[in-house]
Design a protein around this motif. Structure first.
Motif, PDB file in Angstrom:
ATOM      1  N   MET A 181       0.825  -1.200   0.000  1.00 30.79           N
ATOM      2  CA  MET A 181       0.000   0.000   0.000  1.00 30.79           C
ATOM      3  C   MET A 181       0.863   1.255   0.000  1.00 30.79           C
ATOM      4  O   MET A 181       1.852   1.339   0.738  1.00 30.79           O
ATOM      5  CB  MET A 181      -0.915   0.020   1.235  1.00 30.79           C
ATOM      6  N   GLU A 182       0.518   2.211  -0.822  1.00 27.43           N
ATOM      7  CA  GLU A 182       1.213   3.486  -0.869  1.00 27.43           C
ATOM      8  C   GLU A 182       0.455   4.519  -0.046  1.00 27.43           C
ATOM      9  O   GLU A 182      -0.776   4.566  -0.079  1.00 27.43           O
ATOM     10  CB  GLU A 182       1.328   3.977  -2.323  1.00 27.43           C
ATOM     11  N   PHE A 183       1.192   5.333   0.716  1.00 26.07           N
ATOM     12  CA  PHE A 183       0.543   6.366   1.522  1.00 26.07           C
ATOM     13  C   PHE A 183      -0.218   7.356   0.651  1.00 26.07           C
ATOM     14  O   PHE A 183      -1.238   7.913   1.078  1.00 26.07           O
ATOM     15  CB  PHE A 183       1.576   7.105   2.370  1.00 26.07           C
ATOM     16  N   ALA A 184       0.266   7.569  -0.581  1.00 28.64           N
ATOM     17  CA  ALA A 184      -0.395   8.518  -1.476  1.00 28.64           C
ATOM     18  C   ALA A 184      -1.839   8.122  -1.759  1.00 28.64           C
ATOM     19  O   ALA A 184      -2.690   8.980  -2.022  1.00 28.64           O
ATOM     20  CB  ALA A 184       0.388   8.615  -2.787  1.00 28.64           C
ATOM     21  N   GLU A 185      -2.138   6.823  -1.672  1.00 28.10           N
ATOM     22  CA  GLU A 185      -3.505   6.354  -1.911  1.00 28.10           C
ATOM     23  C   GLU A 185      -4.468   6.843  -0.831  1.00 28.10           C
ATOM     24  O   GLU A 185      -5.673   6.953  -1.060  1.00 28.10           O
ATOM     25  CB  GLU A 185      -3.531   4.826  -1.965  1.00 28.10           C
ATOM     26  N   LEU A 186      -3.919   7.117   0.360  1.00 32.56           N
ATOM     27  CA  LEU A 186      -4.767   7.534   1.485  1.00 32.56           C
ATOM     28  C   LEU A 186      -4.865   9.048   1.623  1.00 32.56           C
ATOM     29  O   LEU A 186      -5.665   9.545   2.413  1.00 32.56           O
ATOM     30  CB  LEU A 186      -4.214   6.946   2.790  1.00 32.56           C
ATOM     31  N   ILE A 187      -4.028   9.771   0.886  1.00 34.62           N
ATOM     32  CA  ILE A 187      -4.014  11.232   0.994  1.00 34.62           C
ATOM     33  C   ILE A 187      -4.783  11.820  -0.185  1.00 34.62           C
ATOM     34  O   ILE A 187      -4.263  11.928  -1.298  1.00 34.62           O
ATOM     35  CB  ILE A 187      -2.561  11.766   1.017  1.00 34.62           C
ATOM     36  N   SER A 227      -8.583  11.687   5.164  1.00 32.74           N
ATOM     37  CA  SER A 227      -7.175  11.290   5.045  1.00 32.74           C
ATOM     38  C   SER A 227      -6.547  11.090   6.421  1.00 32.74           C
ATOM     39  O   SER A 227      -5.827  10.108   6.659  1.00 32.74           O
ATOM     40  CB  SER A 227      -6.388  12.343   4.257  1.00 32.74           C
ATOM     41  N   ILE A 228      -6.824  12.026   7.329  1.00 34.59           N
ATOM     42  CA  ILE A 228      -6.278  11.916   8.693  1.00 34.59           C
ATOM     43  C   ILE A 228      -6.817  10.667   9.382  1.00 34.59           C
ATOM     44  O   ILE A 228      -6.085   9.939  10.061  1.00 34.59           O
ATOM     45  CB  ILE A 228      -6.603  13.180   9.509  1.00 34.59           C
ATOM     46  N   GLU A 229      -8.094  10.400   9.222  1.00 35.41           N
ATOM     47  CA  GLU A 229      -8.693   9.209   9.829  1.00 35.41           C
ATOM     48  C   GLU A 229      -8.017   7.939   9.332  1.00 35.41           C
ATOM     49  O   GLU A 229      -7.727   7.017  10.107  1.00 35.41           O
ATOM     50  CB  GLU A 229     -10.190   9.163   9.529  1.00 35.41           C
ATOM     51  N   ALA A 230      -7.767   7.858   8.024  1.00 31.33           N
ATOM     52  CA  ALA A 230      -7.133   6.665   7.456  1.00 31.33           C
ATOM     53  C   ALA A 230      -5.687   6.528   7.917  1.00 31.33           C
ATOM     54  O   ALA A 230      -5.228   5.437   8.285  1.00 31.33           O
ATOM     55  CB  ALA A 230      -7.199   6.727   5.930  1.00 31.33           C
ATOM     56  N   LEU A 231      -4.941   7.630   7.920  1.00 31.02           N
ATOM     57  CA  LEU A 231      -3.524   7.589   8.269  1.00 31.02           C
ATOM     58  C   LEU A 231      -3.286   7.379   9.759  1.00 31.02           C
ATOM     59  O   LEU A 231      -2.214   6.907  10.160  1.00 31.02           O
ATOM     60  CB  LEU A 231      -2.842   8.888   7.816  1.00 31.02           C
ATOM     61  N   SER A 232      -4.254   7.726  10.580  1.00 31.97           N
ATOM     62  CA  SER A 232      -4.091   7.580  12.033  1.00 31.97           C
ATOM     63  C   SER A 232      -4.591   6.229  12.542  1.00 31.97           C
ATOM     64  O   SER A 232      -4.494   5.947  13.736  1.00 31.97           O
ATOM     65  CB  SER A 232      -4.819   8.704  12.770  1.00 31.97           C
TER      66      SER A 232
END
Length: 495
Positions: A1-7, A95-100
């Motif tokens: 998974m790439e972080f860019a997908e979540l932002i 995005s914050i919800e997914a990354l946290s």
């Protein structure tokens, strides 16, 4: 998974940051894979860098075309981001919800962090069990190092190397492990040099309703007693809870099989006796009790490195499940049953003792607050995972940096040093009366205090330090005068 997908939206301009007791700051908000960053062109305004793993919960509120995101953090901080544009606000929030809430530990920041300082000490190897045993072997020959758990087959929550009675072989240890919940058989926690008494810790015995016994367990526990001495089994649960555990297959030691030991479910006077401490699993209240006892009894544990060694031995190597316990904090909307502020409660207790004995600790309050912060969100791998087995599988020693590597740098350690410290080799007995205990403002109220309050507190501390230094100078001068008077008296009396 790439972080860019979540932002969904990596950058938003003209964002307003609101914080209690701070002026509103306007700037550009950026999202990276691990940080929320707000930078401003205003003079004297520092950048906000917030780890996504530090976020406990977020709330959204919209007024017209603008939205406000309230972020509540695990370190008890609350900030608000005012964003123009509903779409931008929704994208930032999701995005914050997914990354946290990333599920994989290997995607967390410690695996990506690269230090900006020279690493002069490998904190992962600063406090090995072999080092503690070397100090112990200089005092007594009654204990040995066992690698019975070298492949974590006996107990996944214990470290590979353990200190056990010399008279107990590894095969007996395996049988005792099968008799204790989670395989957590009794191991040495603390040896008191002055009287040779010991403190051990374990999990509950699996006696069940039929009163199952284990002769190897009885032999192990009795092996720690000196001839003619008695010991105490301190069960951190109430008698009622312990009896309920017995109905579910757990239980407590039957005194008929441990005649030299007395089981108690409440506090006792210390009286030069050996003790075994356990609750159910022996991972929470048990570790609080053994750790605090060592703070009270052992002066080394009140030094910076001694306290680090205590956290390593009694919490990390002893299998406190940090990943579960510190997954969420006070503001979480969906707490899991395994979450609990056990380590924070321990640090709070240490702070209460430090406040009562301000000159007996080499470290200051900032040191304790730093440990609290890094237990919940950190760039270091020290508190990742639930036990040594998980840390070994994750290869944390090879892929992440230890917190101690940073803390023990000379240019950092001085920030955690107590200027009032004076080595005290005595036992310290803190007061536990209700009027002696205070709210730990340094943790629970620090984000709700103005900068003026902090400045005043700092100035007061400086005055106290200067007063103590001046007082010490006067005391030394008086001692010299007394010594001179005694010398003169001696000369006058000489015929």
């Amino acid at each position: 998974m790439e972080f860019a997908e979540l932002i969904k939206t990596p950058r938003v301009d003209k964002v307003l940051l609101h914080r209690p007791f701070h002026p509103t700051v306007g700037g550009t908000l950026c999202l990276t894979g691990h940080h929320l960053i707000l930078s401003s062109r205003q003079d004297n305004s520092e950048e906000l860098w917030l780890l996504h793993s530090n976020i406990d919960s977020i709330e959204k509120r919209f007024v017209g075309s603008s939205g406000t995101i309230t972020i509540k953090c695990k370190d008890l901080r609350i900030i608000q981001l005012e964003i123009t544009g509903m779409d931008e606000c929704l994208n930032i929030a999701s995005s914050i919800e997914a990354l946290s809430t990333l599920d994989s530990i290997t995607l967390m920041y410690p695996f990506f962090y690269r230090p900006m300082f020279e690493v002069t000490e490998d904190g992962w190897n600063s406090f090995p069990p072999e080092q503690a045993f070397e100090l112990l072997s200089a005092e007594t020959e009654d204990w040995r190092l066992s690698d019975v758990n070298r492949d974590f087959s006996v107990c996944q929550s214990y470290s590979p190397v353990l200190i056990v009675p010399k008279s107990i072989d590894d095969e007996s240890l395996r049988k005792v492990a099968a008799f204790r919940q989670g395989g957590r058989f009794p191991v040495l926690s603390y040896y008191h040099r002055k009287n040779g008494m010991v403190m051990m810790r374990s999990s509950q015995p699996l006696t069940g309703t039929n009163g199952r016994r284990c002769k190897e367990d009885e032999k192990l526990i009795n092996a720690t007693l000196r001839p003619g001495k008695r010991g105490y089994i301190i069960d951190t649960r109430s008698l009622n809870v312990a009896q309920q555990a017995r109905a579910k297959g757990g239980g407590f030691e039957q005194e008929a099989y441990y005649p030299q030991w007395r089981r108690i479910h409440k506090s006792i006077e210390r009286e030069g006796a050996s003790v075994l401490v356990h609750g159910s699993e022996g991972m929470d209240s048990t570790l609080q009790v053994t750790s605090l006892a060592q703070i009270i009894l052992e002066p080394k544990c009140r030094t910076i490195r001694g306290f680090e060694a205590l956290v390593e031995k009694e919490w990390l190597q002893a299998g406190h499940p940090f990943q579960h316990r510190c997954a969420q904090s006070a503001y979480s909307n969906s707490k899991q049953r395994w979450e609990a502020p056990t380590f924070l409660l321990f640090l709070d207790c240490v702070w209460q003792i430090l406040r009562q004995f301000p000159c007996s600790f080499e470290f200051n309050e900032r040191f304790l607050v730093t440990l609290f912060e890094h237990a919940y969100a950190s760039q270091f791998g020290t508190f990742l995972g639930n036990n040594e087995f998980e840390r070994s599988k994750l290869k944390l020693k090879q892929k992440t940096l230890s917190l101690w590597s940073w803390v023990n740098q000379p240019n950092e350690s001085h920030k955690f040093t107590n200027p009032l410290y004076e080595a005290n080799g005595l036992v310290i007995w803190p007061s536990v009366a209700p009027q002696s205990l205070l709210l730990w403002e340094g943790v629970f109220l620090r984000w709700n205090r103005s900068s003026k309050y902090l400045e005043d507190a700092y100035e007061e501390m400086v005055h106290i330090i200067e007063f103590n230094k001046e007082l010490q100078v006067r005391v030394n001068a008086l001692r010299r005068q007394l010594a001179e008077l005694e010398t003169e008296d001696g000369m006058l009396e000489t015929p």
